[in-house]
Design an enzyme around this catalytic site. Structure first.
Site, PDB file in Angstrom:
ATOM      1  N   LYS A 157       1.083  -1.234   0.089  1.00  0.00           N
ATOM      2  CA  LYS A 157       0.309   0.008   0.382  1.00  0.00           C
ATOM      3  C   LYS A 157       1.062   1.378   0.167  1.00  0.00           C
ATOM      4  O   LYS A 157       0.440   2.239   0.550  1.00  0.00           O
ATOM      5  CB  LYS A 157      -0.902   0.166   1.478  1.00  0.00           C
ATOM      6  CG  LYS A 157      -1.683  -0.875   1.603  1.00  0.00           C
ATOM      7  CD  LYS A 157      -2.742  -1.000   1.935  1.00  0.00           C
ATOM      8  CE  LYS A 157      -3.892  -2.380   2.479  1.00  0.00           C
ATOM      9  NZ  LYS A 157      -4.549  -2.373   1.026  1.00  0.00           N
ATOM     10  N   CYS A 158       1.670   1.374  -0.165  1.00  0.00           N
ATOM     11  CA  CYS A 158       2.880   2.538  -0.904  1.00  0.00           C
ATOM     12  C   CYS A 158       3.009   3.058  -2.584  1.00  0.00           C
ATOM     13  O   CYS A 158       2.205   2.445  -3.250  1.00  0.00           O
ATOM     14  CB  CYS A 158       4.359   1.302  -0.579  1.00  0.00           C
ATOM     15  SG  CYS A 158       5.514   2.850  -0.822  1.00  0.00           S
ATOM     16  N   GLY A 159       3.008   4.241  -2.392  1.00  0.00           N
ATOM     17  CA  GLY A 159       3.326   4.636  -3.851  1.00  0.00           C
ATOM     18  C   GLY A 159       4.045   4.086  -4.673  1.00  0.00           C
ATOM     19  O   GLY A 159       4.291   3.873  -5.903  1.00  0.00           O
ATOM     20  N   THR A 180       4.749   1.273  -4.201  1.00  0.00           N
ATOM     21  CA  THR A 180       3.910  -0.528  -4.848  1.00  0.00           C
ATOM     22  C   THR A 180       4.349  -1.056  -6.295  1.00  0.00           C
ATOM     23  O   THR A 180       5.074  -1.912  -6.600  1.00  0.00           O
ATOM     24  CB  THR A 180       3.421  -0.757  -4.788  1.00  0.00           C
ATOM     25  OG1 THR A 180       2.839  -0.181  -3.103  1.00  0.00           O
ATOM     26  CG2 THR A 180       2.653  -1.547  -4.635  1.00  0.00           C
TER      27      THR A 180
END
Length: 167
Positions: A37-39, A41
């Site tokens: 759930k990371c930019g 990803t």
């Protein structure tokens, strides 16, 4: 920090089995702390492409989920593996969650973070998707999170490490 050679530091895989980097034989490995759930990803896509491009030449990406950066990897191992498989078709090993910073950091990351990046900076992992290229001899090159896995300097480092591994 441990006196165990880097490639012999144990970690736990997604199935709960004990592994080391030496379990990958003489492979060159790219160790990456990952999050769903990371930019950053979408880097899973480039990581998987590297695995497909170089996997048969003695290379493996090895992912370590980490929830230390704003809780961006909150799921269970089952959820993480499902996400990786269905969203990005990940075929490389994704291991049990680890901490990469602080006093409870995994021993593997305590060792890896001693390596400086291209700017000469060692120490803490900055964010998700920090990359450590480990040669069969235990040599390490470090690439920061915003460097895409398919960046020319990373691809060149992988290719150079593969050539060196064959000597």
């Amino acid at each position: 920090m441990t006196d165990i050679p880097l490639r012999q530091i144990p970690f736990v895989d997604a199935a709960g089995d004990r592994k080391t980097l030496d379990d990958y034989g003489s492979d060159v490995v790219l160790v990456v702390n990952v999050a769903s759930k990371c930019g950053l990803t979408p880097q899973y896509e480039q990581l998987e492409q590297l695995q497909r491009d170089y996997g048969d030449r003695g290379f493996s990406v090895i992912g370590f989920p980490c929830n230390q950066f704003f809780g961006q990897e909150p799921g269970s191992m089952e959820q993480i593996l499902e996400f990786c498989s269905t969203t990005y078709g990940v075929s490389f090993p994704v291991n049990d969650k680890v901490k990469v910073n602080g006093k409870h950091a995994h021993e593997l990351y305590k060792a890896l973070t001693q390596t400086a990046d291209a700017a000469g900076k060692a120490g803490r992992v900055e964010w998700n998707f920090e990359k450590f290229l480990v040669g069969p001899d235990g040599s390490v090159q470090r690439f920061r999170p915003k460097q895409r896995p398919d960046a020319p300097e990373i691809v060149a480092a992988i290719e150079d490490a593969l050539v060196a591994a064959r000597r």
